[in-house]
Enzyme design. Structure first.
Site, PDB file in Angstrom:
ATOM      1  N   CYS A  35      47.682  31.430  48.069  1.00 24.37           N
ATOM      2  CA  CYS A  35      46.677  32.488  48.155  1.00 24.37           C
ATOM      3  C   CYS A  35      47.211  33.728  48.856  1.00 24.37           C
ATOM      4  O   CYS A  35      46.555  34.754  48.871  1.00 24.37           O
ATOM      5  CB  CYS A  35      45.448  31.993  48.889  1.00 24.37           C
ATOM      6  SG  CYS A  35      44.619  30.682  47.991  1.00 24.37           S
ATOM      7  N   CYS A 105      40.597  39.308  55.577  1.00 23.85           N
ATOM      8  CA  CYS A 105      41.431  38.830  56.679  1.00 23.85           C
ATOM      9  C   CYS A 105      40.561  38.471  57.885  1.00 23.85           C
ATOM     10  O   CYS A 105      40.826  37.490  58.583  1.00 23.85           O
ATOM     11  CB  CYS A 105      42.453  39.882  57.082  1.00 23.85           C
ATOM     12  SG  CYS A 105      43.626  40.260  55.777  1.00 23.85           S
TER      13      CYS A 105
END
Ligand SMILES: Cc1ncc(COP(=O)(O)O)c(C=O)c1O
Ligand code: FES
Lengths: 277, 404
Positions: A35, A105
């Site tokens: 990923c 994130c």
């Protein structure tokens, strides 16, 4: 180039608390190499239930590293119950903001914390319980729903920015639209577009699978071959020929003249069949 | 801080000599090349002189060149021209590793033209090379045009354009090549290669940004893209970008003279850089064929680290490079070139491209060789996947990405 705040740059260049903790009370692992980012978070509690120490290891871009570093700073010295309340917005704010495409994130940081707390308590991770809606990035419906609610997301693009879901093959986008509507309590549009060529990818896949199963596979199996549907990308149908077909020199002809013809007749006349590697 | 510029496939420094010949056209010599007076006429002559210099670098005739605004315009013009010349043919053969200037255009043709097109995007091998047999098989009577890049911008891998053009010609199919990365770096002689269209872009060979050329072979049917005045013999409307054209002429002259240097000294620098990095950093993999490649480009994957993080650390030292990682592109998946080559995820996210030019020095190569290995080591130290037992093994992925 991304516009990063000084705080992001600082936490990226000089990350705090990098490392592992032996005999950690909580360990949370999220993400994967495939990923493009992953984070392992460790924490240790003191006698009063406060987080005495936190460390991390992160694979990823500058904002992934900065988010991890920020998270460890934020949770050190506070009771577990308070750490639990930290949201991805809190992490982003601590860093003075993140580019919108990088919000995932901060979400990853929050999820690692949750995973570590679940590990400590010995309970299964609530978010992982959901149904995986985006296979490309392994995102569940619960994760998508929460991202929509907490960050007041309005579009699928925003969902992708926050969770990555939908950012790969795009197969899951119809489902993401559905979830978005559900969460925002919007009714489905009543008149569904029924024209051919306006099939959703999911519908396309379903019909293609049906034709393959009903007509194509039986024919190929007679010759010791088989076929597998790998991907549908717009009009492109990516398949893999197996068994005898995989090595047969005529396989291109089989694909174009037989498989493609069948699929064009029965599903959509614009389909293009190609062999995946 | 000194800038160590190793991103020449993105764009190049405008050569000082090029700037110098351009300047008069921004001051005294501002006439319109089409004007009927001596003042404009001298400008027109300068344009024609530049055209001659560019043609000579390509082995083409001056009247086969059309000035455009960039490489992208040249690509669009060529492909759309072919489709309009043969409206009954709706098949295009291209590759999976084309620049977006070709790839995205081909993928948007249906919307753009209102007609369905079949696009064959040829796969590449794991070293980025093309399989000629597959290519030949893909051609049909329906094929309007083949568009294949001469050299790849990310890996530098060179396609067998001569063979491909000959095959297309023997089948009566138009052939376009995006030679934006090849022109000026490797010898090209269009009198020997039966190409119909070739695109080039000034800013990749030390001329300014915003000037491109489309070569159209004499006799090849052509339909203009930008319609207006009679400039370029009616093949591309719009008053000429005179200064840039003159600059491009100079740059082509210089490229012809420096080609030898590019293929010896620059190549030697590239090789030193590449060999040094591969030797000093474990788990580093070369992306692209070792020899069928531009002399200036190297693309290396560093496993278990992410490209953007590497670039930002290099940036701290003034080193300019680029990456095919997802994070740098703003998408969530690694570049389409890395995916087409089947680079494993462990490596695709950590790919770095260093592209040199005649302006690079050995000291700069040494500087990168000194700075890059500790950056990788530091990021790996931080990576949860970097374990001492990672010896030669490529990590396994848990997540089923579509990008296979
Ligand atoms: C192979 C290739 N084609 C086309 C282009 C586009 O050229 P321009 O920037 O002049 O439009 C580039 C530049 O990035 C390139 O590398
Ligand atoms: S399944 Fe979600 S992007 Fe592929």
């Amino acid at each position: 180039m991304w516009e990063y705040t000084d705080k992001v740059r600082d936490h990226f260049m000089n990350p705090r608390n990098v490392g592992e903790i032996e005999n950690a009370d909580g360990i949370g692992e999220v993400g994967s190499l495939a990923c493009g980012d992953a984070l392992t978070l460790y924490f240790k509690l003191d006698d009063t239930g406060k987080i005495a120490d936190a460390k991390f290891k992160t694979f990823g871009c500058a904002s992934a590293i900065a988010s991890s570093s920020a998270l460890t700073e934020m949770i050190k010295g506070i009771p577990l119950e308070e750490a639990e309340k930290i949201t991805n917005q809190d992490i982003a704010e601590y860093l003075g903001g993140l580019p919108k495409e990088k919000m995932h994130c901060s979400v990853m940081g929050r999820e690692a914390l949750e995973a570590a707390i679940a590990y400590y308590r010995g309970i299964p991770l609530p978010m992982a319980e959901g149904e995986v809606v985006c296979e490309c990035f392994g995102v569940t419906d619960l994760e998508v729903k929460r991202a929509i609610e907490e960050n007041k997301l309005q579009t699928v693009e925003e969902i992708t920015n926050f969770t990555k879901a939908g950012g790969g093959c795009g197969k899951c986008i119809p489902r993401l639209e559905e979830i978005l509507r559900e969460v925002r309590h919007e009714a489905k549009p009543l008149i569904l577009d029924q024209r051919p060529g306006r099939l959703t990818t999911l519908q396309k896949i379903k019909r293609i699978e049906e034709v393959l199963e009903r007509e194509v596979r039986p024919a190929l199996r007679k010759d010791g071959g088989d076929i597998e549907l790998i991907d549908v990308d717009g009009d492109f149908v990516i398949v893999s020929l197996r068994g005898a077909c995989g090595t047969c020199k005529k396989s291109q002809t089989t694909l174009k003249e037989y498989v493609e013809k069948k699929l064009r007749e029965q599903v959509l006349d614009t389909l293009i069949v190609e062999e995946g590697k | 801080m000194n800038t160590v510029y190793m991103d020449n496939n993105a764009t190049t420094r405008v050569a000082p000599e090029v700037v110098e010949v351009m300047l008069p056209y921004y001051s005294d010599l501002y006439g319109n090349p089409s004007s009927m007076h001596t003042f404009g006429g001298q400008v027109g002559r300068a344009v024609e002189e530049a055209r001659g210099r560019i043609a000579s670098l390509l082995g083409a005739r001056p009247d086969e060149l059309i000035f455009t605004s960039c490489g992208t315009e040249s690509d669009s013009t060529a492909i759309l021209s072919a489709l309009q010349s043969f409206p009954e043919k709706r098949h295009i053969v291209t590759t999976r590793v084309e620049h977006p200037a070709v790839k995205n255009l081909c993928e948007s043709l249906d919307k753009l033209t209102g007609h369905k097109h079949r696009i064959t995007q040829l796969p590449v091998n794991s070293d980025g090379t093309l399989d000629l047999a597959l290519y030949e098989e893909s051609l049909s009577d329906e094929t309007a045009i083949v568009s294949a890049m001469w050299a790849n911008n990310e890996t530098g891998v060179i396609f067998p354009i001569k063979e491909m053009a000959e095959i297309a010609k023997s089948r009566g199919i138009l052939f376009h090549t995006d030679a934006v990365q090849a022109v000026g770096k490797i010898p090209i002689n269009l009198s020997q290669v039966p190409i119909d269209f070739l695109s080039l872009s000034g800013h990749k060979l030390h001329a300014p940004k915003g000037i491109g050329v489309l070569y159209v072979r004499k006799g090849t049917p052509f339909v203009p893209f930008i319609i207006g005045g009679h400039q370029e013999h009616g093949r591309r409307g719009g008053t000429e970008n005179v200064a840039s054209i003159v600059g491009l002429g100079k740059a082509c002259d210089m490229a012809a003279k420096q080609m030898q240097d590019e293929n010896t000294r620059v190549k030697a620098l590239r090789d030193k850089l590449e060999d040094g990095l591969l030797a000093s950093i474990p788990h580093a993999l070369l992306n692209g064929h070792k020899t069928l490649r531009l002399p200036n480009t190297t693309n290396i994957s560093f496993e278990y680290v992410e490209g953007e993080a590497i670039l930002l650390h290099l940036d701290r030292f003034g080193i300019c490079a680029s990456s095919g990682s997802a994070c740098t592109s703003g998408s969530l998946e690694p570049s389409h070139v890395m995916r087409a080559m089947g680079v494993p995820f462990t490596a695709a996210h950590g790919s770095i491209r260093l592209s040199l030019s005649v302006y690079n020095t050995e000291a700069e190569v040494d500087f990168v060789l000194e700075k890059l290995p500790p950056v990788i080591a530091q990021l790996r130290e931080m990576s949860p996947f970097w374990k001492s037992e990672h010896k030669g093994k490529i990590g396994s992925s848990q997540c089923k990405c579509s990008c296979s």
